[in-house]
Design an enzyme around this catalytic site. Sequence first.
Site, short mmCIF file in Angstrom:
data_model
loop_
_atom_site.label_atom_id
_atom_site.label_comp_id
_atom_site.label_asym_id
_atom_site.label_seq_id
_atom_site.Cartn_x
_atom_site.Cartn_y
_atom_site.Cartn_z
CD GLU A 211 -4.29 -8.17 1.68
OE1 GLU A 211 -5.22 -7.54 2.21
OE2 GLU A 211 -3.10 -7.83 1.78
CD GLU B 81 -2.90 -1.16 2.37
OE1 GLU B 81 -2.81 -0.27 3.22
OE2 GLU B 81 -3.78 -2.04 2.41
C1 XIL Z 1 -6.08 -6.90 8.33
C2 XIL Z 1 -6.27 -8.14 9.20
O1 XIL Z 1 -7.06 -9.07 8.49
C3 XIL Z 1 -6.94 -7.76 10.51
O2 XIL Z 1 -6.99 -8.88 11.36
C4 XIL Z 1 -6.16 -6.63 11.18
O3 XIL Z 1 -6.84 -6.22 12.34
C5 XIL Z 1 -5.99 -5.46 10.23
O4 XIL Z 1 -5.38 -5.90 9.03
N1 XIL Z 1 -4.93 -4.96 3.75
C6 XIL Z 1 -3.84 -5.71 4.16
C7 XIL Z 1 -4.01 -6.64 5.29
O5 XIL Z 1 -2.80 -5.69 3.50
O6 XIL Z 1 -2.83 -6.78 6.03
C8 XIL Z 1 -5.14 -6.25 6.21
O7 XIL Z 1 -5.33 -7.26 7.18
C9 XIL Z 1 -6.39 -6.00 5.40
C10 XIL Z 1 -6.19 -4.89 4.41
#
Ligand code: XIL
Length: 377
Positions: A266, A161
């Site tokens: 994701e 990001e």
């Molecule tokens: C999220 C996790 O799933 C949660 O458990 C945590 O509280 C916050 O982060 N983008 C990403 C991930 O790259 O690392 C994030 O994961 C979701 C958004």
Amino acid sequence: MTKIELLIVICLALFLFGAVCNVVKIDKLALKDVFEKHFLIGAALNDDIVSGKDPQAAEIVEKQFNTVTAENVMKWEKIHPKLNKYDFDASDRFVDFGLKNKMFIIGHTLIWQSQIPGWAFVDSSKKLLSRDAMLARMRDHIFTIVGRYKGKVKGWDVVNEALNDEGEFGKTKWLETIGKDFVAKAFEYAHEADPKAELYYNDFSLDKPAKRDAAVRLVKDLQAKGLRIDGVGIQGHWGMDYPIREDLDAFIDSIGALGVKVMVTEMDIDILPVASNYMGADINIKVDLQKKLNPYVDGLPDEVQKKLTDRYSELFAQLLAHKGKVSRVTLWGVYDKTSWLNNWPVRGRTSYPLLFDRNYQPKAAFYAIIKAAEKTK
Ligand code: XIL
């Protein structure tokens, strides 16, 4: 027994035999086999799964997936909580779980502006670090973690990001302290720490044209500098009408054309009302808003379940249609109950974004994506 009775018994026996076969067949279905010829398929794992506290989820992972990503345990705040303290307990468990199951292990994530403590960017008098001091700290972090899992973690989300929707670097402490080449430096250090590991850039909304073009520039820039970059991950926190087909196609094509892997890293699909649509809406009573934003506490109505199923099917069909260009699809979690979307962007909602339901059962979407694979020749 009369002939008719005999016929009924035979029919019944055949019916039962068929049903049993079907159950056995369904029980044998594993996503990693179904998608074997297309891409790796995986899930993000939380510590309960790898530590044995959630054995039913672990069983799903072992059976269904061939790649795993650390959902939280490798983020700076967890793995490097204090200046001179690394905590590898949970990350070791995660890596051991992946190794034991012969999975392609993804480390997530080395450099990100979230889930990182404030001390990381300042000196002992709380002054922002100089470029050189920040680079040294970044190098130490990357060398320590990548070095520890050298040869075990096969791919790293090196930078997460870094870009904003306008296609610029987001205003982060990384940019402020080091400057724009913080991305290149992170890739350089990660490669030095494990020359064989695959290295990725990971971000959301990469389907949006300005951000997609920025990612293309970023990859080209790293390539021009002679640095290793193996792929770009689009996070895939998707919704019912986002991303639009043309944009996702364009993203896959333009990153694929650079000779690097395209990954959905994701994936989840949010069926709940989009919270931002309610900002400033004419809803005065908080309870009313709660209800509107969290409408399915007792389960999904059939027609909503069907919409979700169709959306999964459509997106997988699209990914499959880019034959060979998408190298991995990772779901952001294993089953609905533990998805981060139960608490984001609104706390305490009942969310349905994954392929397994709150009782660990495969959802209609699970079978729909298998069908999508079967239809792809
Ligand atoms: C999220 C996790 O799933 C949660 O458990 C945590 O509280 C916050 O982060 N983008 C990403 C991930 O790259 O690392 C994030 O994961 C979701 C958004």
